[in-house]
Motif scaffolding. Structure first.
Motif, PDB file in Angstrom:
ATOM      1  N   LYS A 116       0.812  -1.222   0.000  1.00  0.00           N
ATOM      2  CA  LYS A 116       0.000   0.000   0.000  1.00  0.00           C
ATOM      3  C   LYS A 116       0.838   1.262   0.000  1.00  0.00           C
ATOM      4  O   LYS A 116       0.396   2.327   0.429  1.00  0.00           O
ATOM      5  CB  LYS A 116      -0.973  -0.006   1.178  1.00  0.00           C
ATOM      6  CG  LYS A 116      -1.963  -1.169   1.135  1.00  0.00           C
ATOM      7  CD  LYS A 116      -2.974  -1.086   2.271  1.00  0.00           C
ATOM      8  CE  LYS A 116      -3.957  -2.254   2.173  1.00  0.00           C
ATOM      9  NZ  LYS A 116      -4.968  -2.205   3.244  1.00  0.00           N
ATOM     10  N   GLU A 117       2.106   1.117  -0.464  1.00  0.00           N
ATOM     11  CA  GLU A 117       2.924   2.319  -0.656  1.00  0.00           C
ATOM     12  C   GLU A 117       2.512   3.046  -1.930  1.00  0.00           C
ATOM     13  O   GLU A 117       2.846   4.196  -2.146  1.00  0.00           O
ATOM     14  CB  GLU A 117       4.403   1.927  -0.730  1.00  0.00           C
ATOM     15  CG  GLU A 117       4.917   1.304   0.566  1.00  0.00           C
ATOM     16  CD  GLU A 117       6.368   0.864   0.446  1.00  0.00           C
ATOM     17  OE1 GLU A 117       6.855   0.193   1.350  1.00  0.00           O
ATOM     18  OE2 GLU A 117       7.007   1.212  -0.582  1.00  0.00           O
ATOM     19  N   ARG A 118       1.795   2.337  -2.775  1.00  0.00           N
ATOM     20  CA  ARG A 118       1.272   2.915  -4.023  1.00  0.00           C
ATOM     21  C   ARG A 118      -0.118   2.333  -4.238  1.00  0.00           C
ATOM     22  O   ARG A 118      -0.350   1.151  -3.995  1.00  0.00           O
ATOM     23  CB  ARG A 118       2.179   2.589  -5.200  1.00  0.00           C
ATOM     24  CG  ARG A 118       1.692   3.159  -6.523  1.00  0.00           C
ATOM     25  CD  ARG A 118       2.597   2.733  -7.669  1.00  0.00           C
ATOM     26  NE  ARG A 118       3.899   3.400  -7.597  1.00  0.00           N
ATOM     27  CZ  ARG A 118       5.018   2.809  -7.227  1.00  0.00           C
ATOM     28  NH1 ARG A 118       4.999   1.538  -6.885  1.00  0.00           N
ATOM     29  NH2 ARG A 118       6.161   3.461  -7.191  1.00  0.00           N
ATOM     30  N   LYS A 119      -1.061   3.121  -4.694  1.00  0.00           N
ATOM     31  CA  LYS A 119      -2.432   2.665  -4.851  1.00  0.00           C
ATOM     32  C   LYS A 119      -2.578   1.768  -6.093  1.00  0.00           C
ATOM     33  O   LYS A 119      -1.853   1.925  -7.076  1.00  0.00           O
ATOM     34  CB  LYS A 119      -3.384   3.855  -4.983  1.00  0.00           C
ATOM     35  CG  LYS A 119      -3.509   4.687  -3.718  1.00  0.00           C
ATOM     36  CD  LYS A 119      -4.522   5.806  -3.927  1.00  0.00           C
ATOM     37  CE  LYS A 119      -4.688   6.629  -2.649  1.00  0.00           C
ATOM     38  NZ  LYS A 119      -5.666   7.726  -2.841  1.00  0.00           N
ATOM     39  N   LEU A 120      -3.529   0.829  -5.980  1.00  0.00           N
ATOM     40  CA  LEU A 120      -3.928   0.064  -7.162  1.00  0.00           C
ATOM     41  C   LEU A 120      -4.607   1.000  -8.164  1.00  0.00           C
ATOM     42  O   LEU A 120      -5.070   2.089  -7.817  1.00  0.00           O
ATOM     43  CB  LEU A 120      -4.907  -1.057  -6.779  1.00  0.00           C
ATOM     44  CG  LEU A 120      -4.331  -2.233  -5.982  1.00  0.00           C
ATOM     45  CD1 LEU A 120      -5.451  -3.104  -5.440  1.00  0.00           C
ATOM     46  CD2 LEU A 120      -3.390  -3.066  -6.860  1.00  0.00           C
ATOM     47  N   ASN A 121      -4.657   0.568  -9.415  1.00  0.00           N
ATOM     48  CA  ASN A 121      -5.335   1.326 -10.483  1.00  0.00           C
ATOM     49  C   ASN A 121      -4.662   2.678 -10.717  1.00  0.00           C
ATOM     50  O   ASN A 121      -5.311   3.667 -11.024  1.00  0.00           O
ATOM     51  CB  ASN A 121      -6.818   1.515 -10.141  1.00  0.00           C
ATOM     52  CG  ASN A 121      -7.657   1.756 -11.375  1.00  0.00           C
ATOM     53  OD1 ASN A 121      -7.213   1.511 -12.490  1.00  0.00           O
ATOM     54  ND2 ASN A 121      -8.876   2.232 -11.191  1.00  0.00           N
ATOM     55  N   THR A 122      -3.304   2.696 -10.552  1.00  0.00           N
ATOM     56  CA  THR A 122      -2.531   3.911 -10.783  1.00  0.00           C
ATOM     57  C   THR A 122      -1.482   3.621 -11.853  1.00  0.00           C
ATOM     58  O   THR A 122      -0.784   2.602 -11.794  1.00  0.00           O
ATOM     59  CB  THR A 122      -1.838   4.371  -9.488  1.00  0.00           C
ATOM     60  OG1 THR A 122      -2.819   4.583  -8.483  1.00  0.00           O
ATOM     61  CG2 THR A 122      -1.062   5.652  -9.731  1.00  0.00           C
ATOM     62  N   PHE A 123      -1.359   4.494 -12.830  1.00  0.00           N
ATOM     63  CA  PHE A 123      -0.372   4.290 -13.889  1.00  0.00           C
ATOM     64  C   PHE A 123       1.034   4.584 -13.369  1.00  0.00           C
ATOM     65  O   PHE A 123       1.254   5.560 -12.635  1.00  0.00           O
ATOM     66  CB  PHE A 123      -0.674   5.184 -15.090  1.00  0.00           C
ATOM     67  CG  PHE A 123      -1.824   4.692 -15.917  1.00  0.00           C
ATOM     68  CD1 PHE A 123      -3.087   5.232 -15.779  1.00  0.00           C
ATOM     69  CD2 PHE A 123      -1.632   3.661 -16.820  1.00  0.00           C
ATOM     70  CE1 PHE A 123      -4.141   4.772 -16.533  1.00  0.00           C
ATOM     71  CE2 PHE A 123      -2.676   3.195 -17.588  1.00  0.00           C
ATOM     72  CZ  PHE A 123      -3.941   3.754 -17.437  1.00  0.00           C
ATOM     73  N   LEU A 124       1.959   3.694 -13.746  1.00  0.00           N
ATOM     74  CA  LEU A 124       3.367   3.856 -13.394  1.00  0.00           C
ATOM     75  C   LEU A 124       4.179   3.989 -14.674  1.00  0.00           C
ATOM     76  O   LEU A 124       3.833   3.425 -15.711  1.00  0.00           O
ATOM     77  CB  LEU A 124       3.868   2.639 -12.605  1.00  0.00           C
ATOM     78  CG  LEU A 124       3.013   2.147 -11.422  1.00  0.00           C
ATOM     79  CD1 LEU A 124       3.595   0.853 -10.893  1.00  0.00           C
ATOM     80  CD2 LEU A 124       3.000   3.203 -10.346  1.00  0.00           C
ATOM     81  N   PHE A 125       5.272   4.700 -14.573  1.00  0.00           N
ATOM     82  CA  PHE A 125       6.219   4.781 -15.684  1.00  0.00           C
ATOM     83  C   PHE A 125       7.529   4.200 -15.181  1.00  0.00           C
ATOM     84  O   PHE A 125       8.167   4.747 -14.285  1.00  0.00           O
ATOM     85  CB  PHE A 125       6.388   6.229 -16.146  1.00  0.00           C
ATOM     86  CG  PHE A 125       5.129   6.819 -16.701  1.00  0.00           C
ATOM     87  CD1 PHE A 125       4.207   7.444 -15.869  1.00  0.00           C
ATOM     88  CD2 PHE A 125       4.846   6.717 -18.050  1.00  0.00           C
ATOM     89  CE1 PHE A 125       3.038   7.969 -16.385  1.00  0.00           C
ATOM     90  CE2 PHE A 125       3.680   7.244 -18.575  1.00  0.00           C
ATOM     91  CZ  PHE A 125       2.765   7.870 -17.740  1.00  0.00           C
ATOM     92  N   GLU A 126       7.908   3.044 -15.755  1.00  0.00           N
ATOM     93  CA  GLU A 126       9.077   2.328 -15.257  1.00  0.00           C
ATOM     94  C   GLU A 126       9.780   1.644 -16.423  1.00  0.00           C
ATOM     95  O   GLU A 126       9.321   1.686 -17.582  1.00  0.00           O
ATOM     96  CB  GLU A 126       8.669   1.301 -14.200  1.00  0.00           C
ATOM     97  CG  GLU A 126       7.602   0.345 -14.672  1.00  0.00           C
ATOM     98  CD  GLU A 126       7.176  -0.598 -13.554  1.00  0.00           C
ATOM     99  OE1 GLU A 126       6.147  -1.250 -13.743  1.00  0.00           O
ATOM    100  OE2 GLU A 126       7.869  -0.692 -12.542  1.00  0.00           O
ATOM    101  N   VAL A 127      10.886   1.018 -16.115  1.00  0.00           N
ATOM    102  CA  VAL A 127      11.674   0.289 -17.108  1.00  0.00           C
ATOM    103  C   VAL A 127      11.615  -1.192 -16.760  1.00  0.00           C
ATOM    104  O   VAL A 127      11.950  -1.587 -15.642  1.00  0.00           O
ATOM    105  CB  VAL A 127      13.142   0.761 -17.137  1.00  0.00           C
ATOM    106  CG1 VAL A 127      13.948  -0.094 -18.119  1.00  0.00           C
ATOM    107  CG2 VAL A 127      13.197   2.236 -17.530  1.00  0.00           C
TER     108      VAL A 127
END
Length: 505
Positions: A116-127
């Motif tokens: 839960k450090e980041r919410k579900l249904n959230t767009f991420l930009f990663e490699v």
């Protein structure tokens, strides 16, 4: 001495005759009993094979989801880099990489999301694997309960993510397409799991034995001889107490004689071997055995008068009875197998043929038409703006529209036509020995029938139209896929030219 021999000659002959006939009667009884037992054994194996096939088709029909197929069908031309369907704990249930199914996802971004450090249904930009991607962990809920998570990553390496370009119109449009894809996948998953909750293997087995005359129980055992599924749910979790007996044997259960057959199977769980146990009512077999015993006894008692004639008559009578019983059981198995095959070939919503059977029929008709130089046409019907119907009136309304439109199309069906649901709102009609001119008339009649009357659902009036694409067999066609592709292209043109029309390739 001679007179003594003469005195007892007739009794000795008669005694020898009686003993001989009695032995022959016993031998006949034993032979027929063994024959009936072998027939019972063979018939039980046939029944087990039929049940295994039924269970396999049951699980195929009820297979939860095929995400790979869904992504290919409705990918919105996205560059899908990775997708997985996960359990809440990260176990991979489905993936575009089959070798990782069953493993647990351990990526950093997923662990942060789970914590839960980041919410579900959230767009991420990663490699990922040295590729710039836009990813999202999309939750799947059923009855307000989290049942799974979709991990979807889209290749965006063509975009420059520097200087705040993550909010660019192109990226936002990609995010909208991704959400639309995820909503489609969510509907497929929840629908499949809803079906899975309503119908289980125990219900299926119970319904199967209710339709069979001589099967009294079907159970599935794991490697430790525990019952994991059964037509009698009271047996669930019990261990087979007499597992040291042969796999095929007679048993006394609750005061009744049953014939038990245990065969290996992988139908219930593709990842581990299980066993299928079937109990068959052998009252018919016992009746035959009792008849044979009675016949042998009576034959021995009247051996002096009717020895040879009666023995011969009983022998062939028993053989005929055995043959008739065998034919009856074989006919019963064939009927049950045919019913199961029909179930596996039919679309449960519309009652039309399903996609797999439709493709088999199309391939068969294509080969026949090519071999005998016959006409063949194919028609693809697509309901116009069907997604709007689902969005406006709900999926139950959409299902009712599909059912009623399918019924309207069947009214226009000719005796030789073959109608099936290809997928979603697409319906395909195969028209053997039909040229393009005739098939166009049939298509126009179908289009008018669909447009003529709206569909009523819970007080709502839903107007429905359809676009139809047609193609016909030409000498240059080498396979049915080309013919189908041309009909699909004609359908696309019908959509492009305003919908509610018939176009030919």
């Amino acid at each position: 001495m001679i007179s003594l021999a003469k005195k007892y000659t007739v009794p000795l002959i008669l005694f020898s005759l009686v003993v001989g006939i009695a032995y022959l009667s016993y031998y006949n009884y034993k032979t027929q009993k063994d024959l009936l037992l072998r027939q019972l054994h063979n018939n039980s194996l046939n029944v087990a094979s039929s049940v295994s096939s039924a269970i396999e088709r049951f699980h195929d029909i009820k297979s939860t989801i095929n995400l790979q197929k869904l992504v290919n069908d409705v990918s919105f031309r996205l560059e899908i880099f990775e997708f997985r369907y996960l359990e809440q704990n990260g176990k991979i249930r489905n993936s575009m990489f089959k070798e990782e199914i069953g493993e647990v996802l351990t990526s950093k971004s997923f662990n942060e999301t789970i914590k839960k450090e980041r919410k579900l249904n959230t767009f991420l930009f990663e490699v990922r694997d040295f590729v710039e991607v836009m990813s999202i962990y999309y939750p799947i809920y059923l009855n307000e309960k989290l049942i799974g998570i979709i991990d979807l990553a889209v290749d965006i390496s063509e975009y420059n993510l520097k200087n705040g370009s993550q909010d660019s119109f192109s990226i936002l449009r990609r995010q909208s397409d991704v959400l639309n894809l995820l909503k489609s996948m969510e509907g497929s998953i929840t629908n499949s799991l809803t079906i899975l909750d309503k119908i289980n293997i125990n219900d299926f087995l119970r319904a199967y034995i209710e339709s069979a005359k001589n099967i009294v129980q079907i159970s599935i055992l794991d490697n430790n001889q525990y019952i994991i599924a059964s037509s009698d749910t009271k047996l669930m979790g019990e261990k087979l107490s007499n597992s040291n007996l042969p796999d095929s044997t007679m048993l006394r259960i609750d005061g009744k004689t049953r014939y038990r057959t245990i065969v290996n199977s992988i139908m219930h769980d593709k990842n581990s071997d299980v066993k299928l146990m079937i109990l068959i009512d052998v009252s018919t077999y016992l009746d035959h055995e009792n008849r044979l015993f009675t016949t042998a006894t009576v034959t021995a008692l009247i051996a002096l008068l009717f020895a040879l004639f009666t023995s011969r008559l009983i022998y062939f009578s028993a053989i005929e009875q055995s043959r008739s019983e065998k034919e009856r059981l074989e006919h019963l198995v064939k009927m049950r197998t045919r019913e199961i095959e029909l179930l596996s070939q039919t679309d449960s919503l519309t009652g039309l043929w399903n996609r797999r059977h439709l493709e088999e029929a199309l391939e068969s008709e294509f080969k026949r038409a090519k071999r005998y130089n016959k006409e063949l046409s194919i028609m693809i019907i697509d309901l116009d703006l069907f997604k709007n119907i689902n969005d406006t009136y709900g999926h139950m309304a959409g299902d009712e529209v599909l059912r009623e439109i399918s019924a309207k199309i069947k009214k226009c069906q000719r005796e030789t036509d073959f109608i099936g649901r290809y997928g979603g709102e697409e319906i395909v009609i195969i028209l053997p020995e039909t040229d393009l001119h005739t098939s166009s008339k049939v298509a126009e009649a179908i289009r008018e029938e669909i447009e003529k009357e709206p569909v009523e659902f819970e007080g709502e009036v839903i107007n429905v139209t359809a676009s139809i694409g047609i193609s016909s067999l030409q000498s240059e066609h080498e396979n049915y896929a080309t013919l189908f592709s041309e009909a699909d292209e004609a359908l696309y043109n019908a959509k492009k030219l305003g919908r509610n029309r018939v176009e030919v390739f």
